[in-house]
Enzyme design. Sequence first.
Site, mmCIF file in Angstrom:
data_model
loop_
_atom_site.group_PDB
_atom_site.id
_atom_site.type_symbol
_atom_site.label_atom_id
_atom_site.label_comp_id
_atom_site.label_asym_id
_atom_site.label_seq_id
_atom_site.Cartn_x
_atom_site.Cartn_y
_atom_site.Cartn_z
ATOM 1 N N CYS A 119 -13.388 -8.469 -10.011
ATOM 2 C CA CYS A 119 -14.533 -8.466 -10.925
ATOM 3 C C CYS A 119 -15.777 -8.106 -10.124
ATOM 4 C CB CYS A 119 -14.683 -9.856 -11.542
ATOM 5 S SG CYS A 119 -16.222 -10.027 -12.455
ATOM 6 N N ASN A 153 -13.084 0.132 -0.592
ATOM 7 C CA ASN A 153 -12.233 1.318 -0.689
ATOM 8 C C ASN A 153 -12.265 1.850 -2.114
ATOM 9 O OD1 ASN A 153 -10.173 3.005 0.822
ATOM 10 N ND2 ASN A 153 -9.060 2.526 -1.055
ATOM 11 N N GLU A 154 -12.649 3.084 -2.232
ATOM 12 C CA GLU A 154 -12.611 3.772 -3.528
ATOM 13 C C GLU A 154 -13.031 2.871 -4.684
ATOM 14 O OE1 GLU A 154 -8.742 5.656 -3.837
ATOM 15 O OE2 GLU A 154 -9.419 7.340 -2.639
ATOM 16 N N CYS A 164 -18.775 -10.189 -16.993
ATOM 17 C CA CYS A 164 -19.231 -8.793 -17.048
ATOM 18 C C CYS A 164 -19.849 -8.479 -18.411
ATOM 19 C CB CYS A 164 -18.087 -7.834 -16.730
ATOM 20 S SG CYS A 164 -17.629 -7.882 -14.978
ATOM 21 N N GLU A 310 -10.333 10.717 3.955
ATOM 22 C CA GLU A 310 -8.875 10.698 3.841
ATOM 23 C C GLU A 310 -8.397 12.090 3.444
ATOM 24 O OE1 GLU A 310 -7.291 7.846 1.077
ATOM 25 O OE2 GLU A 310 -8.635 6.256 1.749
ATOM 26 N N GLU A 358 3.412 2.849 -0.292
ATOM 27 C CA GLU A 358 3.025 4.066 0.431
ATOM 28 C C GLU A 358 3.904 4.377 1.632
ATOM 29 O OE1 GLU A 358 -1.145 3.060 0.653
ATOM 30 O OE2 GLU A 358 -1.552 4.443 -0.998
ATOM 31 N N LYS A 359 5.117 3.793 1.654
ATOM 32 C CA LYS A 359 5.939 3.988 2.860
ATOM 33 C C LYS A 359 6.395 5.433 3.040
ATOM 34 C CE LYS A 359 9.978 1.868 0.568
ATOM 35 N NZ LYS A 359 9.201 1.454 -0.627
ATOM 36 N N PHE A 360 6.379 6.213 1.948
ATOM 37 C CA PHE A 360 6.775 7.618 2.087
ATOM 38 C C PHE A 360 5.586 8.569 1.928
ATOM 39 C CE2 PHE A 360 10.750 5.539 0.512
ATOM 40 C CZ PHE A 360 11.382 5.532 1.758
ATOM 41 N N HIS A 361 4.384 8.015 2.026
ATOM 42 C CA HIS A 361 3.187 8.874 1.991
ATOM 43 C C HIS A 361 3.047 9.525 3.365
ATOM 44 C CE1 HIS A 361 -1.040 10.046 1.790
ATOM 45 N NE2 HIS A 361 -1.047 9.774 0.507
#
Length: 679
Positions: A119, A153-154, A164, A310, A358-361
């Site tokens: 949040c 991050n992003e 909110c 990145e 993300e192990k195959f990124h």
Amino acid sequence: MKETVTKVASLLHGGDYNPDQWLRYPEILEKDAELMKKAGCNAMSIGIFAWAALEPEEGRYEFGWLDEVIDRLRRNGVYTVLATPSGARPGWMAEKYPEVLRVNADGRRIPFSTRHNHCLTSPVYREKVRQINTALAERYARNPAVILWHVSNEYSGACYCPLCRAAFREWLKKKYGTLDELNHAWWTAFWSKTYSSWDLIDPPFDNGETSVHGLVLDWMRFVTDQTADFMKAEIAPLKKANPDVPVTTNMMGFYEGLNYFKFKDLCDVISWDNYPSWHEGDDRETAISTAMTHDLMRSIKPGKPFLMMESCTSAVNWKPYAKLKRPGMHELASLQAVARGSDSVQYFQWRKGRGGFEKFHGAVVGHLGTGDTRVFREVEALGERMKGLDRLVGSPFLSRAAILCDTENRWALKAMRGLIQEDKGLLAEVRRHYAPLFRMGVNTDIVDEESDLSGYDLVVAPMLYMLRAGIAGKLRSFVEKGGTLVITYWSGIVNETDLTFLGGFPGDGLAELLGISMEEIDTLYPADRNAAEVLPSGETEGLAPRYEIRDYTEISHPAGAEVLAAYESDFIRGLPALTVNRFGKGKVYYAAAVFEDVFYRDFYRKLVSELGLRPLEVDLPEGVYLSARRISDNTDCYIFQNYNTEAASVVLPRPMKSLESGESVETLTLPGYGTAFLL
Ligand code: GAL
């Protein structure tokens, strides 16, 4: 004129490094430092998702592992870009303070899972972030190895929780003062939406209000402001500990959830994450879209270098097809960032993890764990090459042309009903104007309605549907003083709360500037075609006699402007498709329709030559692109890139010198996927 992003006098080369995933593998952490050195890396982003390792229990910090990593890297010539970990919060926090978890647009709170789902308003989350950021800053902000803060991050998405929603209502009260003002600005008499109490106002939930476009726009603005405010709070303890360490946050190009231009003053340097789909279709086209995105990101701080934070060394695992980058594409795509003004080539990720999403990124180091792979060797070769490019560090990318692509205008176009529903076509229209400029090697910025336009010679305003306060006056004074403006159909229709102008389009004085008066716009079915017949005049020399038209034909009448092309058929036959109006010392072209691509090529070829916008008079073969960075007061470095798989030759207008080897070059022969830096 040069402004270095960090204190490092070389281009940064490295990427996201997640040692926190490898704490049980000390030999791998040792090996990492050795391999980084071998790969010619000098900067790693550390700790982006490390909150659980940094604060395993509330208030108990574990910095020992981070101390060791930062020191080990430093001993191996690698600087640290240190992250604040707010992109993902630890389990104890989610358990103890559920309010930190985001509520989605479906009204449901997200359980403890994934990332990027906090949040933005929660006082608890803000306090926890303040504490960890303070602890990190006090410990590392004066460590000479730390050269930059990677804040969160992003940043993305929105939270719809009660906190909110209440903050949104407060934001609205501040903006409008009274419900009466708000109701008028949002035109709520429509469908009896008149708000009789502030508490009735809610964000556009999935099952909520999306037909009040002023509300939708204000919600997007609120989310941007709330995110920027969150970032401001994140930065405060970092700057307090040491104001000299610059801050950035990694952005996502044309991501439309935030108006990134509002982050301009928060970031000392802009950075972004670049994931094109190479080898899907024609790479020469992908290169144009990618350059356009670099240009958008750079233009948040025009002329200043940015960082590519990145990119991927090979296969991007979350794409529909996780295709490997073909040999040579890694260098080409990485150096494109540098060509468009980046002072870095950073990757996600340094090493492939053993588990998780993300192990195959793609990564620099794969599961084999050595430098003996094709990908590693390509990274290593690039690292070596980048060492010869120090003169580019801090050099600005200067543009005399700019295209307006305003995020708030994008939101407004998306929300409105009309035109081609599925995609009104703004970005495609922007690209239509960008591509020919790019192909001619014209440095171009992609700016927003708040940007300063006074330094440009050419401004292009595609589909400027929403005129935010001030932009009409700015365009007028730009033209009055001698600027050339190109503006298209569907411009000057609404004000910033999406209320149409009354009394004639384009509104807010633009009709006078364009010398036309617009009456209607026709949306064509996909198979429909019209054409523009070009009328002979000094203004149309170099244009073909006829161009096909599709998608939209706006119906307007000349009111002072010279008609350069007229519709060929249908009931609008003879009405203007293209006009020019002289205003003050400048000119305004108005393109009333979507033309076939060759029109834009011919039109801009003429304009660019009249305005002398090419940095170098050179004929570029198809797929060979040119960018220029100013490396000293009067020296430009010209960067030629060949996106063909075959070699290409460029006849240079004068003998030039290679920045890298110092050798003289008269005819440049670039191998397939080759790049040359010439002076
Ligand atoms: C980015 C993100 C990284 C990583 C990467 C994978 O959007 O910032 O953390 O997930 O995508 O491509």
